[in-house]
Write a protein that holds these residues in place. Structure first.
Motif, short mmCIF file in Angstrom:
data_model
loop_
_atom_site.label_atom_id
_atom_site.label_comp_id
_atom_site.label_asym_id
_atom_site.label_seq_id
_atom_site.Cartn_x
_atom_site.Cartn_y
_atom_site.Cartn_z
N LYS A 12 37.64 42.30 49.87
CA LYS A 12 37.32 41.69 48.59
C LYS A 12 38.45 40.75 48.18
O LYS A 12 39.63 41.15 48.17
N ASN A 14 39.70 38.85 45.16
CA ASN A 14 39.57 38.74 43.71
C ASN A 14 39.95 37.35 43.22
O ASN A 14 40.94 36.78 43.67
N ASN A 45 34.68 36.84 42.26
CA ASN A 45 35.20 37.49 43.45
C ASN A 45 34.33 37.18 44.66
O ASN A 45 33.13 37.05 44.54
#
Length: 122
Positions: A12, A14, A45
Motif C-alpha cells: 500500500k 499512502n 492511496n
C-alpha cells in the motif's frame, strides 16, 4: 511446494499522487516489470502488486530515480532472508560480533549464542 518468489505481494502506497511528480512514469515502470499499480477505490492511496523478484527490480530502478519512499515501502514488505548464524561463524571464525550483527541483522544475544555454538561452548 510453491516457490516463494511466485507469491504475489501487495504494498500500500499512502498518499501516492501527492508524493510523486509523474503518475504515468510510475505506472509505466510497474507495467514494464510485470507488476500492477492501481488506485484503491476513490482514495488517494495506491496499491503496488507483484512477486518478489519483480518488486526487487522495481525497487532498484526506483532508487536510481530518487523516489526513496516507495523503495523503502517495498523493502519493508519483502520477506527478510534467514541466516544460519552458526554456519556463518564456522565458515568465517574471525568475524566479530558487530560484523555478524551488521551482516545478518541479528540481535546481540543471537550473535553471542552463535559464537558460543560455533566454538563448542553450548
Amino acid at each position: 511446494m510453491p516457490n516463494h518468489t511466485s507469491k504475489m505481494i501487495s504494498i500500500k502506497l499512502n498518499n501516492f499522487l501527492h508524493r510523486i511528480d509523474c503518475k504515468a512514469t510510475m505506472v509505466g515502470l510497474a507495467t514494464q516489470h510485470g507488476c500492477s499499480l492501481k488506485r484503491i477505490r476513490r482514495s488517494k492511496n495506491w496499491l503496488l502488486m507483484g512477486n518478489q523478484s519483480q518488486l526487487v527490480e522495481i525497487s532498484e530502478k526506483i532508487r536510481m530515480e530518487k523516489v526513496l519512499w516507495i523503495a523503502e515501502a517495498i523493502d519493508k514488505a519483502l520477506p527478510k532472508p534467514i541466516y544460519s548464524l552458526t554456519l556463518i561463524m564456522e565458515s568465517t571464525p574471525e568475524i566479530t560480533v558487530n560484523q555478524l550483527m551488521a551482516e545478518t541483522g541479528c540481535t546481540l544475544i543471537e550473535a553471542r549464542c552463535a559464537i558460543d555454538a560455533a566454538e563448542g561452548f553450548v
